[in-house]
Design an enzyme around this catalytic site. Structure first.
Site, PDB file in Angstrom:
ATOM      1  N   ALA A  64       0.838  -1.273   0.023  1.00  0.00           N
ATOM      2  CA  ALA A  64       0.212  -0.115  -0.010  1.00  0.00           C
ATOM      3  C   ALA A  64       0.985   1.049  -0.035  1.00  0.00           C
ATOM      4  O   ALA A  64       2.241   1.188  -0.295  1.00  0.00           O
ATOM      5  CB  ALA A  64      -1.074  -0.157   1.318  1.00  0.00           C
ATOM      6  N   ASN A  65       0.376   2.311   0.392  1.00  0.00           N
ATOM      7  CA  ASN A  65       0.786   3.802   0.268  1.00  0.00           C
ATOM      8  C   ASN A  65       0.250   4.643   1.174  1.00  0.00           C
ATOM      9  O   ASN A  65      -0.674   4.279   1.859  1.00  0.00           O
ATOM     10  CB  ASN A  65       1.041   4.463  -1.173  1.00  0.00           C
ATOM     11  CG  ASN A  65      -0.069   4.795  -1.729  1.00  0.00           C
ATOM     12  OD1 ASN A  65      -0.879   5.642  -1.312  1.00  0.00           O
ATOM     13  ND2 ASN A  65      -0.580   3.888  -2.722  1.00  0.00           N
ATOM     14  N   ARG A  66       0.980   5.702   1.591  1.00  0.00           N
ATOM     15  CA  ARG A  66       0.456   6.708   2.397  1.00  0.00           C
ATOM     16  C   ARG A  66      -0.779   7.592   2.297  1.00  0.00           C
ATOM     17  O   ARG A  66      -0.900   8.405   3.001  1.00  0.00           O
ATOM     18  CB  ARG A  66       1.806   7.602   3.135  1.00  0.00           C
ATOM     19  CG  ARG A  66       2.849   6.687   3.755  1.00  0.00           C
ATOM     20  CD  ARG A  66       3.925   7.496   4.328  1.00  0.00           C
ATOM     21  NE  ARG A  66       4.727   6.733   4.792  1.00  0.00           N
ATOM     22  CZ  ARG A  66       5.106   6.015   5.673  1.00  0.00           C
ATOM     23  NH1 ARG A  66       4.076   5.905   6.574  1.00  0.00           N
ATOM     24  NH2 ARG A  66       6.142   5.229   5.978  1.00  0.00           N
ATOM     25  N   ALA A 122      -3.797   7.549  -5.452  1.00  0.00           N
ATOM     26  CA  ALA A 122      -2.256   6.955  -5.463  1.00  0.00           C
ATOM     27  C   ALA A 122      -2.336   5.485  -5.720  1.00  0.00           C
ATOM     28  O   ALA A 122      -2.417   4.709  -4.809  1.00  0.00           O
ATOM     29  CB  ALA A 122      -1.653   7.489  -4.003  1.00  0.00           C
TER      30      ALA A 122
END
Ligand code: C5P
Length: 224
Positions: A29-31, A95
């Site tokens: 995943a990402n932030r 994102a």
């Protein structure tokens, strides 16, 4: 009272991160928090549009007056976007994970005292580029975002050409700025001719409202 500048229009927004499953309990995943994309969706609804928000996994509330389609992976996000077309305006603020595990295991990978096999990755579809390149049913206005940690404007100019979108909203997401997950954003609007407009640091809701006002004016100029 917000002027209903997008009455009668369908606006499609992607927002949030994607989760790319490794096994039933683990993912890449990402932030991204989804705050900027959700703010754009909320502002478009306030401006009278019918809004479809395709959101990756986020913890923030659904914006008022918006149809939310929840997805996890980039591939599911692309399918949901295609299912939501046609649209007058598409804003790709998600994102999206660039890569996913080449294989998703059906059972949890066990810790057995050895280092696990290296995680092989494959590239995800580029949703923005795919929709921008559509011969039929391309939304008249396609907007991408560019989250960069360096050479923000140079990278955004290259991105607009590569992705085929009409406008890029570029922002600096290096850790010092606190943009990822934070409540404020400094954005640069990069047009196809390479021209740049830099806005002051504003809270993400205000950025959303100003972006929607700009998109409405661009649509008006194009289609009447
Ligand atoms: O190439 P990069 O990820 O920096 O481009 C960012 C823009 O492209 C954003 O608008 C993002 O939503 C979109 N994107 C996408 N699908 C991907 C990767 C990025 O729609 N797989």
């Amino acid at each position: 009272e917000v002027p209903k500048k997008l009455a009668g229009r369908h606006v499609l927004v992607t927002s949030g991160p994607t989760h790319e499953a490794i096994d039933p309990v683990r993912y890449l995943a990402n932030r991204s928090s989804g705050r900027q994309g959700h703010a754009v969706a909320a502002a478009a609804a306030a401006a009278g549009a019918r809004v479809t928000l395709v959101s990756g996994p986020v913890t923030i509330p659904d914006p008022a007056g918006v149809a939310v389609v929840r997805v996890e992976s980039a591939r599911a996000m692309l399918a949901a976007v295609e299912a939501a077309l046609p649209a007058d305006l598409a804003v790709f603020a998600a994102a999206v994970g660039d890569w996913r595990p080449a294989e998703t295991r059906d059972a949890k990978i066990k810790k057995d005292g050895h280092a696990p096999a290296p995680l092989a990755l494959v590239e995800n579809p580029d949703i923005l580029a795919t929709i921008s390149a559509r011969a039929e049913g391309r939304p008249p206005l396609v907007v991408g975002f560019a989250a960069e940690t360096d050479a923000v404007l140079d990278n955004a100019r290259k991105k607009i050409a590569r992705k085929g979108c009409d406008l890029i909203v570029a922002n600096d997401v290096s850790a010092e700025g606190g943009v990822m997950g934070g409540s404020e954003n400094t954005v640069h609007l990069v047009a196809r001719d390479g021209s740049v407009e830099t806005w002051p640091k504003l809270d993400k809701e205000e950025v959303g409202r100003r972006l929607v006002a700009r998109f409405a004016a661009l649509l008006e100029a194009r289609r009447g």
